[in-house]
Design a protein around this motif. Structure first.
Motif, PDB file in Angstrom:
ATOM      1  N   TYR A  81       0.748  -1.396  -0.149  1.00  0.00           N
ATOM      2  CA  TYR A  81      -0.035  -0.042  -0.031  1.00  0.00           C
ATOM      3  C   TYR A  81       0.930   1.328  -0.092  1.00  0.00           C
ATOM      4  CZ  TYR A  81      -4.033  -3.058   1.183  1.00  0.00           C
ATOM      5  OH  TYR A  81      -5.187  -3.750   1.209  1.00  0.00           O
ATOM      6  N   ILE A  82       0.394   2.063  -0.706  1.00  0.00           N
ATOM      7  CA  ILE A  82       0.829   3.459  -0.734  1.00  0.00           C
ATOM      8  C   ILE A  82      -0.345   4.543  -0.499  1.00  0.00           C
ATOM      9  CG2 ILE A  82       2.117   5.370  -2.226  1.00  0.00           C
ATOM     10  CD1 ILE A  82       3.311   3.416  -3.753  1.00  0.00           C
ATOM     11  N   VAL A  83      -0.211   5.365   0.373  1.00  0.00           N
ATOM     12  CA  VAL A  83      -1.315   6.256   0.598  1.00  0.00           C
ATOM     13  C   VAL A  83      -0.789   7.831   0.090  1.00  0.00           C
ATOM     14  CG1 VAL A  83      -2.263   5.088   2.532  1.00  0.00           C
ATOM     15  CG2 VAL A  83      -0.317   6.935   3.104  1.00  0.00           C
ATOM     16  N   ASN A  84      -2.025   8.557  -0.150  1.00  0.00           N
ATOM     17  CA  ASN A  84      -1.956   9.860  -0.278  1.00  0.00           C
ATOM     18  C   ASN A  84      -2.054  10.484   1.060  1.00  0.00           C
ATOM     19  OD1 ASN A  84      -2.514  12.728  -0.738  1.00  0.00           O
ATOM     20  ND2 ASN A  84      -3.862  12.101  -2.469  1.00  0.00           N
ATOM     21  N   LEU A  85      -0.926  11.311   1.395  1.00  0.00           N
ATOM     22  CA  LEU A  85      -0.902  11.719   2.915  1.00  0.00           C
ATOM     23  C   LEU A  85      -2.111  12.568   3.056  1.00  0.00           C
ATOM     24  CD1 LEU A  85       2.912  12.346   3.015  1.00  0.00           C
ATOM     25  CD2 LEU A  85       1.710  10.631   4.303  1.00  0.00           C
ATOM     26  N   GLU A  86      -2.405  13.368   2.110  1.00  0.00           N
ATOM     27  CA  GLU A  86      -3.493  14.300   2.361  1.00  0.00           C
ATOM     28  C   GLU A  86      -4.953  13.709   2.708  1.00  0.00           C
ATOM     29  OE1 GLU A  86      -5.756  17.611  -0.330  1.00  0.00           O
ATOM     30  OE2 GLU A  86      -3.655  17.582  -0.625  1.00  0.00           O
ATOM     31  N   ASN A 122      -3.027   0.467  11.597  1.00  0.00           N
ATOM     32  CA  ASN A 122      -3.658   0.738  10.464  1.00  0.00           C
ATOM     33  C   ASN A 122      -3.677   2.106  10.216  1.00  0.00           C
ATOM     34  OD1 ASN A 122      -5.060  -2.004   9.792  1.00  0.00           O
ATOM     35  ND2 ASN A 122      -5.849  -1.749  11.948  1.00  0.00           N
ATOM     36  N   VAL A 123      -3.818   2.671   8.991  1.00  0.00           N
ATOM     37  CA  VAL A 123      -4.223   3.793   8.682  1.00  0.00           C
ATOM     38  C   VAL A 123      -5.421   4.061   7.893  1.00  0.00           C
ATOM     39  CG1 VAL A 123      -3.303   5.803   7.039  1.00  0.00           C
ATOM     40  CG2 VAL A 123      -1.790   4.280   8.231  1.00  0.00           C
ATOM     41  N   GLU A 124      -6.340   5.029   8.186  1.00  0.00           N
ATOM     42  CA  GLU A 124      -7.586   5.183   7.960  1.00  0.00           C
ATOM     43  C   GLU A 124      -7.692   6.251   6.750  1.00  0.00           C
ATOM     44  OE1 GLU A 124     -12.191   6.366   9.730  1.00  0.00           O
ATOM     45  OE2 GLU A 124     -10.947   5.029  10.577  1.00  0.00           O
ATOM     46  N   VAL A 125      -8.183   5.751   5.610  1.00  0.00           N
ATOM     47  CA  VAL A 125      -8.290   6.633   4.415  1.00  0.00           C
ATOM     48  C   VAL A 125      -9.613   6.541   3.869  1.00  0.00           C
ATOM     49  CG1 VAL A 125      -7.560   7.547   2.227  1.00  0.00           C
ATOM     50  CG2 VAL A 125      -5.695   6.562   3.759  1.00  0.00           C
ATOM     51  N   SER A 126     -10.490   7.632   3.827  1.00  0.00           N
ATOM     52  CA  SER A 126     -12.017   7.505   3.179  1.00  0.00           C
ATOM     53  C   SER A 126     -12.562   6.418   4.048  1.00  0.00           C
ATOM     54  CB  SER A 126     -11.936   7.442   1.748  1.00  0.00           C
ATOM     55  OG  SER A 126     -11.472   8.538   1.340  1.00  0.00           O
ATOM     56  N   GLY A 127     -12.396   6.276   5.216  1.00  0.00           N
ATOM     57  CA  GLY A 127     -13.144   5.190   6.149  1.00  0.00           C
ATOM     58  C   GLY A 127     -12.684   3.708   6.020  1.00  0.00           C
ATOM     59  N   LYS A 128     -11.619   3.447   5.237  1.00  0.00           N
ATOM     60  CA  LYS A 128     -10.957   2.175   4.962  1.00  0.00           C
ATOM     61  C   LYS A 128      -9.812   2.090   5.850  1.00  0.00           C
ATOM     62  CE  LYS A 128      -8.906  -0.948   1.499  1.00  0.00           C
ATOM     63  NZ  LYS A 128      -9.414  -2.277   1.977  1.00  0.00           N
ATOM     64  N   LYS A 156       7.139   1.488   9.634  1.00  0.00           N
ATOM     65  CA  LYS A 156       6.536   2.731   8.905  1.00  0.00           C
ATOM     66  C   LYS A 156       5.976   3.793   9.805  1.00  0.00           C
ATOM     67  CE  LYS A 156       8.090   1.948   4.441  1.00  0.00           C
ATOM     68  NZ  LYS A 156       8.790   2.936   3.888  1.00  0.00           N
ATOM     69  N   LYS A 157       5.749   3.367  10.925  1.00  0.00           N
ATOM     70  CA  LYS A 157       4.802   4.378  11.781  1.00  0.00           C
ATOM     71  C   LYS A 157       5.478   5.561  12.025  1.00  0.00           C
ATOM     72  CE  LYS A 157       2.414   4.711  16.219  1.00  0.00           C
ATOM     73  NZ  LYS A 157       2.116   4.110  17.525  1.00  0.00           N
ATOM     74  N   ALA A 187       4.304   9.344  10.786  1.00  0.00           N
ATOM     75  CA  ALA A 187       3.829  10.620  11.673  1.00  0.00           C
ATOM     76  C   ALA A 187       4.845  11.765  11.421  1.00  0.00           C
ATOM     77  CB  ALA A 187       4.420  10.199  13.081  1.00  0.00           C
ATOM     78  N   GLU A 188       6.240  11.458  10.855  1.00  0.00           N
ATOM     79  CA  GLU A 188       6.817  12.663  10.430  1.00  0.00           C
ATOM     80  C   GLU A 188       6.329  13.440   9.255  1.00  0.00           C
ATOM     81  OE1 GLU A 188      10.798  10.900  10.395  1.00  0.00           O
ATOM     82  OE2 GLU A 188      11.167  11.071  12.578  1.00  0.00           O
TER      83      GLU A 188
END
Length: 230
Positions: free
Chosen positions: A191-196, A205-211, A219-220, A224-225
């Motif tokens: 997975y790659i996420v858009n930080l915005e 976990n990371v939540e993006v658009s409810g997922k 990578k935590k 955060a940085e």
């Protein structure tokens, strides 16, 4: 403005005829000529090309075979002696289709279309930073800010955007190089996420658009940085 062009045709006479048209056109610059698809593919990889004048009927590897093999094809104007290929040609999102013998007026009309398409593709505002990807044999413009996350799918990756899911043939590592480092982060091998678009995250976990998207342990801190600097 001149479109950097190449000619791919197994006939030396046909290459000469098309080269003359290209060299005499104010909006074209001839970069190279190739007699077969293998040479052409290598040339396209090693040069920045805007437009290909491509013969369909070549031995061993046809023009369509060449288009199938390209990850990111430049604009293409197909050239053929048979009108039967016209319908198939537009399945490959070609800019135009020229039937031999090529007339000057028809050639000029094709180039005008290619120039207009080039200008449209490259007319980008700062708010619409984008990339082009090849999906289902077609080149698609993807606005970077519309990507929510990228997900690995074996030999493919899936771009999840505001409008659709776009599946393309690519590795995560290769695609990651196309993304601005300050806006995207690989948080997991898949997975790659858009930080915005990140809404919240925890140690797993990371939540993006409810997922909920898995976050690798190592990578935590980097996430955060990155979010603090965003």
């Amino acid at each position: 403005m001149k479109l950097r062009s190449i000619i791919v045709d197994d006939s030396s006479m046909q290459r000469m005829a098309v080269a003359k048209l290209v060299n005499n056109h104010p909006n074209l610059a001839l970069v190279a000529e190739y007699s077969n698809a293998i040479e052409a593919k290598n040339g396209i990889k090693n040069n920045e090309i805007d437009l290909i004048f491509l013969d369909v009927e070549m031995p061993i590897i046809t023009g369509f075979d060449l288009l199938e093999s390209l990850d990111n094809s430049p604009q293409v104007i197909l050239i053929t002696g048979k009108p039967d290929y016209a319908l198939k040609a537009f399945d490959y999102d070609v800019t135009d289709y020229l039937h031999k013998p090529i007339t000057l007026s028809r050639f000029d009309a094709s180039v005008k279309r290619a120039v207009a398409k080039y200008e449209q593709i490259n007319k980008v505002t700062e708010d619409e930073e984008h990339i082009f990807v090849k999906s289902n044999l077609k080149k698609r413009k993807v606005i970077l800010n519309e990507i929510k996350w990228i997900e690995a799918l074996g030999d493919y990756i899936k771009l999840v955007t505001d409008e659709a899911n776009i599946v393309i043939l690519s590795t995560m590592k290769s695609f990651e190089k196309q993304l601005p480092e300050d806006k995207f982060l690989r948080i997991h091998k898949s997975y790659i996420v858009n930080l915005e678009k990140v809404e919240k995250f925890n140690s797993k976990n990371v939540e993006v658009s409810g997922k909920q998207i898995p976050l690798s342990r190592n990578k935590k801190t980097e996430l955060a940085e990155a979010l603090n600097n965003f």
